[in-house]
Motif scaffolding. Structure first.
Motif, PDB file in Angstrom:
ATOM      1  N   GLU B  31       0.815  -1.220   0.000  1.00 46.62           N
ATOM      2  CA  GLU B  31       0.000   0.000   0.000  1.00 46.62           C
ATOM      3  C   GLU B  31       0.849   1.271   0.000  1.00 46.62           C
ATOM      4  O   GLU B  31       0.327   2.355  -0.193  1.00 46.62           O
ATOM      5  CB  GLU B  31      -1.005  -0.008   1.158  1.00 46.62           C
ATOM      6  CG  GLU B  31      -0.407  -0.111   2.551  1.00 46.62           C
ATOM      7  CD  GLU B  31      -0.102  -1.560   2.961  1.00 46.62           C
ATOM      8  OE1 GLU B  31      -0.140  -2.464   2.096  1.00 46.62           O
ATOM      9  OE2 GLU B  31       0.210  -1.768   4.144  1.00 46.62           O
ATOM     10  N   THR B  32       2.186   1.122   0.197  1.00 42.70           N
ATOM     11  CA  THR B  32       3.022   2.313   0.147  1.00 42.70           C
ATOM     12  C   THR B  32       3.475   2.613  -1.276  1.00 42.70           C
ATOM     13  O   THR B  32       4.101   3.623  -1.537  1.00 42.70           O
ATOM     14  CB  THR B  32       4.284   2.146   1.009  1.00 42.70           C
ATOM     15  OG1 THR B  32       5.041   1.057   0.500  1.00 42.70           O
ATOM     16  CG2 THR B  32       3.938   1.898   2.446  1.00 42.70           C
ATOM     17  N   VAL B  33       3.175   1.700  -2.193  1.00 46.51           N
ATOM     18  CA  VAL B  33       3.534   1.931  -3.592  1.00 46.51           C
ATOM     19  C   VAL B  33       2.281   2.430  -4.290  1.00 46.51           C
ATOM     20  O   VAL B  33       1.215   1.855  -4.116  1.00 46.51           O
ATOM     21  CB  VAL B  33       4.031   0.626  -4.238  1.00 46.51           C
ATOM     22  CG1 VAL B  33       4.371   0.847  -5.694  1.00 46.51           C
ATOM     23  CG2 VAL B  33       5.232   0.101  -3.489  1.00 46.51           C
ATOM     24  N   ALA B  34       2.426   3.522  -5.054  1.00 53.62           N
ATOM     25  CA  ALA B  34       1.258   4.108  -5.717  1.00 53.62           C
ATOM     26  C   ALA B  34       0.722   3.111  -6.736  1.00 53.62           C
ATOM     27  O   ALA B  34       0.943   3.226  -7.920  1.00 53.62           O
ATOM     28  CB  ALA B  34       1.633   5.416  -6.397  1.00 53.62           C
ATOM     29  N   GLY B  35       0.029   2.091  -6.232  1.00 57.46           N
ATOM     30  CA  GLY B  35      -0.291   0.938  -7.062  1.00 57.46           C
ATOM     31  C   GLY B  35      -1.347   1.170  -8.118  1.00 57.46           C
ATOM     32  O   GLY B  35      -1.082   1.049  -9.305  1.00 57.46           O
ATOM     33  N   ARG B  36      -2.554   1.533  -7.672  1.00 59.12           N
ATOM     34  CA  ARG B  36      -3.684   1.556  -8.575  1.00 59.12           C
ATOM     35  C   ARG B  36      -3.483   2.525  -9.734  1.00 59.12           C
ATOM     36  O   ARG B  36      -3.674   2.174 -10.898  1.00 59.12           O
ATOM     37  CB  ARG B  36      -4.928   1.953  -7.794  1.00 59.12           C
ATOM     38  CG  ARG B  36      -6.185   1.264  -8.213  1.00 59.12           C
ATOM     39  CD  ARG B  36      -7.263   1.532  -7.195  1.00 59.12           C
ATOM     40  NE  ARG B  36      -7.357   0.466  -6.219  1.00 59.12           N
ATOM     41  CZ  ARG B  36      -7.981  -0.691  -6.456  1.00 59.12           C
ATOM     42  NH1 ARG B  36      -8.524  -0.914  -7.617  1.00 59.12           N
ATOM     43  NH2 ARG B  36      -8.046  -1.626  -5.531  1.00 59.12           N
ATOM     44  N   ALA B 210      10.921   7.301  -1.070  1.00 64.04           N
ATOM     45  CA  ALA B 210      10.845   8.363  -0.074  1.00 64.04           C
ATOM     46  C   ALA B 210       9.922   7.941   1.063  1.00 64.04           C
ATOM     47  O   ALA B 210      10.222   8.162   2.237  1.00 64.04           O
ATOM     48  CB  ALA B 210      10.358   9.660  -0.719  1.00 64.04           C
ATOM     49  N   GLY B 211       8.807   7.300   0.690  1.00 59.46           N
ATOM     50  CA  GLY B 211       7.849   6.874   1.703  1.00 59.46           C
ATOM     51  C   GLY B 211       8.366   5.739   2.567  1.00 59.46           C
ATOM     52  O   GLY B 211       7.881   5.532   3.670  1.00 59.46           O
ATOM     53  N   ASN B 212       9.347   5.009   2.056  1.00 60.42           N
ATOM     54  CA  ASN B 212       9.842   3.847   2.793  1.00 60.42           C
ATOM     55  C   ASN B 212      11.277   4.027   3.244  1.00 60.42           C
ATOM     56  O   ASN B 212      12.000   3.053   3.449  1.00 60.42           O
ATOM     57  CB  ASN B 212       9.724   2.594   1.917  1.00 60.42           C
ATOM     58  CG  ASN B 212       8.287   2.154   1.778  1.00 60.42           C
ATOM     59  OD1 ASN B 212       7.627   1.869   2.761  1.00 60.42           O
ATOM     60  ND2 ASN B 212       7.794   2.133   0.564  1.00 60.42           N
ATOM     61  N   ARG B 213      11.692   5.258   3.408  1.00 57.31           N
ATOM     62  CA  ARG B 213      13.071   5.532   3.779  1.00 57.31           C
ATOM     63  C   ARG B 213      13.492   4.794   5.050  1.00 57.31           C
ATOM     64  O   ARG B 213      14.575   4.220   5.120  1.00 57.31           O
ATOM     65  CB  ARG B 213      13.233   7.044   3.986  1.00 57.31           C
ATOM     66  CG  ARG B 213      14.659   7.490   3.828  1.00 57.31           C
ATOM     67  CD  ARG B 213      14.835   8.947   4.158  1.00 57.31           C
ATOM     68  NE  ARG B 213      16.227   9.118   4.543  1.00 57.31           N
ATOM     69  CZ  ARG B 213      17.203   9.365   3.681  1.00 57.31           C
ATOM     70  NH1 ARG B 213      16.936   9.523   2.414  1.00 57.31           N
ATOM     71  NH2 ARG B 213      18.440   9.474   4.083  1.00 57.31           N
ATOM     72  N   GLU B 214      12.598   4.778   6.017  1.00 58.07           N
ATOM     73  CA  GLU B 214      12.942   4.124   7.285  1.00 58.07           C
ATOM     74  C   GLU B 214      13.124   2.630   7.101  1.00 58.07           C
ATOM     75  O   GLU B 214      14.001   2.028   7.717  1.00 58.07           O
ATOM     76  CB  GLU B 214      11.835   4.386   8.302  1.00 58.07           C
ATOM     77  CG  GLU B 214      11.614   5.866   8.540  1.00 58.07           C
ATOM     78  CD  GLU B 214      11.117   6.139   9.930  1.00 58.07           C
ATOM     79  OE1 GLU B 214      10.467   5.249  10.493  1.00 58.07           O
ATOM     80  OE2 GLU B 214      11.380   7.243  10.429  1.00 58.07           O
ATOM     81  N   ALA B 230      16.743  -3.443  -3.678  1.00 58.36           N
ATOM     82  CA  ALA B 230      16.170  -3.120  -4.993  1.00 58.36           C
ATOM     83  C   ALA B 230      15.144  -4.165  -5.389  1.00 58.36           C
ATOM     84  O   ALA B 230      14.095  -3.835  -5.948  1.00 58.36           O
ATOM     85  CB  ALA B 230      17.280  -3.046  -6.046  1.00 58.36           C
ATOM     86  N   ARG B 231      15.410  -5.422  -5.059  1.00 56.82           N
ATOM     87  CA  ARG B 231      14.471  -6.477  -5.446  1.00 56.82           C
ATOM     88  C   ARG B 231      13.125  -6.325  -4.739  1.00 56.82           C
ATOM     89  O   ARG B 231      12.099  -6.675  -5.291  1.00 56.82           O
ATOM     90  CB  ARG B 231      15.085  -7.844  -5.135  1.00 56.82           C
ATOM     91  CG  ARG B 231      15.052  -8.765  -6.349  1.00 56.82           C
ATOM     92  CD  ARG B 231      15.892 -10.000  -6.139  1.00 56.82           C
ATOM     93  NE  ARG B 231      17.269  -9.661  -5.868  1.00 56.82           N
ATOM     94  CZ  ARG B 231      18.002 -10.227  -4.913  1.00 56.82           C
ATOM     95  NH1 ARG B 231      17.474 -11.144  -4.133  1.00 56.82           N
ATOM     96  NH2 ARG B 231      19.263  -9.877  -4.753  1.00 56.82           N
ATOM     97  N   GLN B 232      13.161  -5.794  -3.504  1.00 58.55           N
ATOM     98  CA  GLN B 232      11.901  -5.618  -2.785  1.00 58.55           C
ATOM     99  C   GLN B 232      10.997  -4.632  -3.520  1.00 58.55           C
ATOM    100  O   GLN B 232       9.780  -4.782  -3.534  1.00 58.55           O
ATOM    101  CB  GLN B 232      12.148  -5.118  -1.354  1.00 58.55           C
ATOM    102  CG  GLN B 232      13.134  -5.935  -0.561  1.00 58.55           C
ATOM    103  CD  GLN B 232      12.820  -7.415  -0.616  1.00 58.55           C
ATOM    104  OE1 GLN B 232      11.690  -7.831  -0.375  1.00 58.55           O
ATOM    105  NE2 GLN B 232      13.822  -8.209  -0.960  1.00 58.55           N
ATOM    106  N   PHE B 233      11.613  -3.623  -4.138  1.00 60.12           N
ATOM    107  CA  PHE B 233      10.819  -2.648  -4.892  1.00 60.12           C
ATOM    108  C   PHE B 233      10.449  -3.209  -6.256  1.00 60.12           C
ATOM    109  O   PHE B 233       9.313  -3.097  -6.713  1.00 60.12           O
ATOM    110  CB  PHE B 233      11.596  -1.341  -5.044  1.00 60.12           C
ATOM    111  CG  PHE B 233      11.632  -0.524  -3.792  1.00 60.12           C
ATOM    112  CD1 PHE B 233      10.649   0.418  -3.536  1.00 60.12           C
ATOM    113  CD2 PHE B 233      12.630  -0.715  -2.859  1.00 60.12           C
ATOM    114  CE1 PHE B 233      10.671   1.150  -2.368  1.00 60.12           C
ATOM    115  CE2 PHE B 233      12.658   0.012  -1.691  1.00 60.12           C
ATOM    116  CZ  PHE B 233      11.680   0.953  -1.446  1.00 60.12           C
TER     117      PHE B 233
END
Ligand SMILES: Nc1ncnc2c1ncn2[C@@H]1O[C@H](COP(=O)(O)OP(=O)(O)OP(=O)(O)O)[C@@H](O)[C@H]1O
Ligand SMILES: [Mg+2]
Lengths: 220, 323
Positions: B31-36, B210-214, B230-233
């Motif tokens: 949900e942190t990735v601008a999916g839709r 940016a949203g997942n920096r932590e 990188a693979r997680q993204f």
């Protein structure tokens, strides 16, 4: 395994938080890092973690100049160092179990190969029945123990713990300290940042690194 | 007894589905990735890319068919001259051409046929004898034999002063140019669409980072290599790309199938022949559908690779300076 020589650090254009810091952390040693709030304890630990480069001076880690490390070496180095952050840095969308298993998971080990080990450690720190709970519903002390378990799961050669007893009652604090001492006896170098004088007095013989006014004083 | 408000406000604790407790939760929450919205963008872009490619394929095919038909045919025009009998001249020209080696058939259009041919432009019931219109002779080459065009021209010149051979060369050239321009333009649009999609993915990746920096920081501190992070993204963007690509490519294939059916329907109705002559039968064929499937897969790959590259580039400067 850690050596600082005349290290200085400032954030942005601000004043120097750390000035001319020089010290050594030898293998199999136990030390407290102390000093008033805002003295720069967390900052010093972040420097050891290579979270940022020093403004000046030389940091040597496991015999290597920190400026000459490439990405892969930094990654390898971090796998030898366990960290307990003051603010825990648990991932809220992972269960306690998954958080503690994270250092193994990022090495892409098979989950079944470490499940028993992680569960045992969780039971040991008293989180056996909180395994599948997410950090937001853990108490402060429970989060702290989860963070400690995550730092220990890899059996690190160096443990950096930032206020690891800040959120627990005195008896649990003593238990956790005994855990760190066990770790030290089994060969890990331990650095514990704290301003809890009572806690340090229980371990009178331990080496103390005291930060004040940006400088470091060492009491062996 | 009512539960206390405090109890009610607490999130559920032990209600986790235990069958799922060990499974690998994605380290970067979906949900942190601008999916839709990104999936929609990828779907639209894939649709447009597939559409341009599809039209280019249809047009290139039609041009090729057309070229083949046109190349097999030539026309001889017999010009009306005062004092000459046009019908006799046409018949003579047809005889000369038909006898020439490499010609399969030469057929003079009768006056009636010429009138029919011109009727749409000049109106029905017109009398060609009043107009100085040339008579046409349709020539079909023998596909198996060589035709000496220069020799044929010479033979015609020798037989008649008013017969001209037209091999449709000018037409074919124009057709070639047009086909090349259309295919080139389609390729250009295709590339632009892909660039736009790559940009959209790279913006989305930057936003997600940016949203997942932590999370990224925590992963690094517990010893994750850049490739792992990188693979997680990449995982999310590849999945979004596959979904968006499937939707866009599927819609494009559907559209071409519908157009194919429609064109078959038109072909059986009035005016359909012209459309058919222009666009062929408007079917993509299996190779066309395969290209669209490839484009869709390519879109997914592109999304995955772009996000990977962006993450790597961002990670290189991630801990460069004290923050
Ligand atoms: N990211 C940052 N940017 C700017 N200044 C910072 C940053 N992090 C810390 N500081 C400043 O550096 C100083 C030292 O901070 P640090 O967190 O290292 O102290 P500390 O000794 O860990 O304190 P505490 O005992 O309260 O945890 C503080 O004055 C703090 O405001
Ligand atoms: Mg601190």
């Amino acid at each position: 395994m850690v050596r600082f020589e005349n290290v200085g650090l400032r954030y942005g254009m601000g004043a120097e938080i750390l000035r001319d810091i020089s010290f050594d952390i030898a293998p199999r040693t136990f030390q407290f890092l102390t000093g008033p709030s805002g003295a720069g304890k967390t900052t010093l630990l972040r420097l050891i973690l290579l979270a940022m480069p020093p403004t000046r001076g030389l940091i040597t880690l496991f015999g290597k100049d920190s400026q000459e490390l490439d990405k892969a070496e930094i990654t390898a180095l971090r796998r030898k160092v366990g960290v307990v952050f003051q603010d825990f840095r648990l991932l809220d969308h992972l269960t306690t179990y998954q958080n503690v298993a994270l250092p193994l998971r990022v090495q892409e080990r098979e989950e079944s190969s470490y499940r028993a080990e992680v569960m045992e450690l969780l039971r040991w720190v008293g989180l056996g029945d909180r395994m599948h709970v997410y950090p937001p519903v853990l108490s402060g002390g429970e989060k702290q123990r989860a963070a400690i378990a995550r730092a220990l799961i890899m059996r690190p050669q160096l443990l950096l713990a930032d206020e690891p007893t800040g959120n627990v009652d005195p008896s649990l604090a003593r238990r956790l300290m005994r855990l760190f001492q066990e770790l030290h006896k089994s060969g890990t170098s331990v650095v514990i940042a704290t301003h809890d004088l009572a806690l340090m007095d229980q371990f009178d013989g331990a080496r103390r690194l005291v930060l004040g006014d940006g400088r470091l004083h060492i009491y062996d | 007894m009512n539960p206390s408000p405090d109890m009610a406000a607490r999130p559920p604790i032990e209600t986790v589905d235990l069958t799922d407790a060990w499974s690998d939760t994605p380290l970067v929450p979906a949900e942190t990735v601008a999916g839709r919205s990104l999936m929609l963008v990828i779907a639209i872009m894939t649709f447009l890319a597939a559409l341009t490619a599809g039209f280019a394929i249809v047009l290139a095919g039609a041009a090729r068919d057309w070229r083949g038909d046109v190349a097999m045919e030539m026309t001889v025009q017999v010009m009306p001259r005062t004092g000459r009998d046009l019908d006799a001249d046409a018949a003579k020209a047809a005889r000369v051409v038909a006898a020439f080696p490499g010609v399969a058939e030469a057929r003079a259009f009768t006056r009636q046929e010429s009138e029919d041919l011109l009727a749409p432009w000049l109106g029905a019931g017109l009398d060609l004898s009043q107009l100085p219109t040339p008579r046409l002779i349709a020539v079909r080459r023998d596909p198996k034999a060589q035709l000496d065009e220069i020799g044929l021209r010479a033979a015609l010149d020798a037989a008649l002063p008013n017969a001209v051979l037209d091999n449709h060369g000018a037409w074919m050239q124009r057709l070639d140019t047009m086909a090349r321009v259309v295919v080139g333009a389609a390729a250009g649009i295709f590339v632009l669409v892909l660039i736009a999609m790559a940009l959209a993915v790279s913006f989305a990746t930057r936003g997600a980072m940016a949203g997942n920096r932590e999370i990224i920081e925590a992963l690094h501190f517990v010893g994750a290599a850049d490739g792992f992070v990188a693979r997680q993204f990449q995982f999310h963007f590849l999945r979004l790309g596959l979904r968006g690509g499937a939707a866009g490519g599927g819609a494009a294939i559907l559209l071409f199938l519908v157009l194919g059916l429609l064109s078959r329907h038109w072909a059986s109705s009035a005016g359909g022949e012209q459309a058919e002559a222009l666009f062929g039968s408007f079917t993509l064929g299996w190779s066309g559908i395969a290209s669209i499937v490839l484009i869709s897969l390519g879109a997914a790959m592109l999304a995955g690779l772009v996000s990977r590259a962006i993450v790597f580039r961002a990670l290189r400067s991630f801990f460069a300076a004290p923050d």
